[in-house]
Write an enzyme that holds these catalytic residues in place. Structure first.
Site, PDB file in Angstrom:
ATOM      1  N   TYR A 197      94.788  57.947  73.757  1.00 22.31           N
ATOM      2  CA  TYR A 197      96.206  57.598  73.781  1.00 22.31           C
ATOM      3  C   TYR A 197      97.055  58.782  73.316  1.00 22.31           C
ATOM      4  O   TYR A 197      96.717  59.487  72.370  1.00 22.31           O
ATOM      5  CB  TYR A 197      96.487  56.390  72.896  1.00 22.31           C
ATOM      6  CG  TYR A 197      95.956  55.073  73.433  1.00 22.31           C
ATOM      7  CD1 TYR A 197      95.406  54.976  74.710  1.00 22.31           C
ATOM      8  CD2 TYR A 197      96.001  53.921  72.664  1.00 22.31           C
ATOM      9  CE1 TYR A 197      94.914  53.773  75.185  1.00 22.31           C
ATOM     10  CE2 TYR A 197      95.511  52.708  73.132  1.00 22.31           C
ATOM     11  CZ  TYR A 197      94.963  52.646  74.391  1.00 22.31           C
ATOM     12  OH  TYR A 197      94.478  51.450  74.859  1.00 22.31           O
ATOM     13  N   PRO A 233      99.117  41.420  78.227  1.00 16.35           N
ATOM     14  CA  PRO A 233      99.367  39.974  78.251  1.00 16.35           C
ATOM     15  C   PRO A 233     100.590  39.576  79.077  1.00 16.35           C
ATOM     16  O   PRO A 233     100.693  38.427  79.502  1.00 16.35           O
ATOM     17  CB  PRO A 233      99.567  39.627  76.773  1.00 16.35           C
ATOM     18  CG  PRO A 233     100.017  40.901  76.138  1.00 16.35           C
ATOM     19  CD  PRO A 233      99.278  41.980  76.868  1.00 16.35           C
ATOM     20  N   LEU A 234     101.498  40.525  79.311  1.00 11.27           N
ATOM     21  CA  LEU A 234     102.661  40.239  80.160  1.00 11.27           C
ATOM     22  C   LEU A 234     102.496  40.835  81.553  1.00 11.27           C
ATOM     23  O   LEU A 234     103.444  40.876  82.335  1.00 11.27           O
ATOM     24  CB  LEU A 234     103.948  40.784  79.515  1.00 11.27           C
ATOM     25  CG  LEU A 234     104.280  40.275  78.114  1.00 11.27           C
ATOM     26  CD1 LEU A 234     105.680  40.734  77.700  1.00 11.27           C
ATOM     27  CD2 LEU A 234     104.173  38.763  78.026  1.00 11.27           C
ATOM     28  N   GLY A 273     102.085  43.929  82.731  1.00 11.05           N
ATOM     29  CA  GLY A 273     102.969  45.051  83.045  1.00 11.05           C
ATOM     30  C   GLY A 273     104.441  44.682  83.054  1.00 11.05           C
ATOM     31  O   GLY A 273     105.250  45.357  83.715  1.00 11.05           O
ATOM     32  N   LEU A 314     105.670  41.788  84.193  1.00 10.38           N
ATOM     33  CA  LEU A 314     105.974  40.780  85.212  1.00 10.38           C
ATOM     34  C   LEU A 314     106.193  39.397  84.621  1.00 10.38           C
ATOM     35  O   LEU A 314     106.952  38.592  85.181  1.00 10.38           O
ATOM     36  CB  LEU A 314     104.848  40.718  86.249  1.00 10.38           C
ATOM     37  CG  LEU A 314     104.757  41.894  87.224  1.00 10.38           C
ATOM     38  CD1 LEU A 314     103.498  41.775  88.068  1.00 10.38           C
ATOM     39  CD2 LEU A 314     105.991  41.956  88.120  1.00 10.38           C
ATOM     40  N   LEU A 315     105.536  39.109  83.490  1.00 10.77           N
ATOM     41  CA  LEU A 315     105.668  37.792  82.870  1.00 10.77           C
ATOM     42  C   LEU A 315     106.719  37.773  81.772  1.00 10.77           C
ATOM     43  O   LEU A 315     106.835  36.806  81.030  1.00 10.77           O
ATOM     44  CB  LEU A 315     104.312  37.355  82.299  1.00 10.77           C
ATOM     45  CG  LEU A 315     103.200  37.151  83.330  1.00 10.77           C
ATOM     46  CD1 LEU A 315     101.859  36.957  82.652  1.00 10.77           C
ATOM     47  CD2 LEU A 315     103.522  35.964  84.238  1.00 10.77           C
ATOM     48  N   GLY A 316     107.508  38.820  81.697  1.00  9.43           N
ATOM     49  CA  GLY A 316     108.537  38.917  80.666  1.00  9.43           C
ATOM     50  C   GLY A 316     109.942  38.630  81.165  1.00  9.43           C
ATOM     51  O   GLY A 316     110.916  39.023  80.521  1.00  9.43           O
TER      52      GLY A 316
END
Length: 330
Positions: A53, A217-218, A220, A222-224
């Site tokens: 990272y 969990p979102l 990328g 899209l679920l936010g």
């Protein structure tokens, strides 16, 4: 904050995992330290990172930022369950110099010492294999790990992006060797939109007592609430998220999802995290806040209770593959 044990171990970890991938590339050191301060104050004790990272010419930078935060106070390290990863090439971009990547005993030894130096600590709580190494036998990998455990440099071992059969193979070989606890966690891509892990990875993890740590969990972003954000002129999707939104069927699903949660008065991102916390075998999702506000939103998800009616509606929008092995056959 709520806590659970990591898989079959006695290690207690928070139901949210602080992902640090943005530290360095998108969040500077001062803001990264502030986010870690806030996470610890809120009770998040499980921090996840990886040696690569920072990316590109700055590989290792994220571990360095965590290390300077540890150096500020002995309490920081004492209260943190630290997880990092090994596999990627830490040299310049391009083909790796022989033995400078993957999971040979030589690279594991080299990589763990380099991570310890960057992190300014003398041990790593959960040392994770970032990917499967098809060229290195698990007998060699476990021999290297046993040495590191004996030296006190690592305590537990986890996997990331492993298929179910590799989880089984790794732990069966560990059991045959004796004295090796084997894998205790699996970090995999898993969310409401992407549920393929339910077919094989999660059943294998449950069978072998691994805690499941979902990344993205979102999915990328899209679920936010991405559809509404775009309509209001907010941050636009890019990369794979943009490609998904370009598909009319996928956009319609996401619109239905956002409409459903709007009806229930729940923020989409918080609902996506709360849904994962209801899933069997899940220890806690990795949240990678770029800002303090994003961390606050994630924290609210831990206290969010989703009704059975809402869970059923979410399954209707984003149906999973079904139970395994039935999902493979009928």
């Amino acid at each position: 904050m709520k806590y659970t044990q990591l898989g079959r171990t006695g290690l207690k970890v928070s139901r949210l995992v602080l992902g640090t991938m943005n530290f360095g590339p998108q969040t500077d050191e001062a803001d990264s330290h502030a986010i870690m301060d806030s996470a610890l104050d809120a009770g998040i004790n499980f921090f996840d990172t990886a040696n690569v990272y920072g990316w590109g010419d700055n590989k290792g930078r994220t571990e360095e930022i965590i290390g300077t935060w540890f150096a500020k106070s002995p309490a920081h390290r004492d209260k943190t369950v630290l997880a990092t990863k090994v596999y990627g090439n830490m040299g310049a971009d391009g083909p790796a110099w022989p033995n400078h990547d993957k999971l040979s005993a030589l690279n594991i030894r080299r990589a763990v010492d380099a991570s310890l130096k960057r992190l300014q600590t003398d041990y790593i709580d959960v040392y994770q294999f970032h990917h499967v190494d098809r060229s290195t036998p698990f007998e060699e990998i476990w021999q290297a790990i046993d040495t590191l455990v004996t030296q006190g440099k690592i305590l537990y071992v986890g996997s990331s992006n492993f298929p179910g059969y590799k989880i089984a193979q790794a732990n069966e070989i560990a059991a045959r060797r004796g004295g090796t606890i084997g894998l205790v966690s699996e970090q995999c891509l898993y969310n409401l939109y992407e549920r393929r892990a339910e077919m094989e990875v999660i059943p294998a993890a449950e069978e072998y007592g691994l805690g499941v740590i979902p990344w993205s969990p979102l999915h990328g972003g899209l679920l936010g609430g991405i559809v509404k954000k775009e309509a209001e002129g907010g941050r636009r999707a890019s990369g794979r998220a943009a490609e998904t939104l370009a598909d009319p069927a996928a956009r319609a699903k996401l619109q239905s999802y956002e409409d459903l949660l709007d009806k229930h008065g729940i923020a989409p991102g918080e609902a996506a995290l709360a849904w994962l916390l209801t899933r069997p075998g899940v220890t806690g999702p990795i949240v990678g806040p770029r800002t303090a506000e994003q961390l606050e939103s994630a924290l609210r998800a831990v206290e969010l209770e989703l009704s059975e009616e809402l869970l059923t509606s979410l399954d209707e929008i984003f149906p999973g593959p079904g139970p395994s092995p039935e999902a493979f056959a009928w």
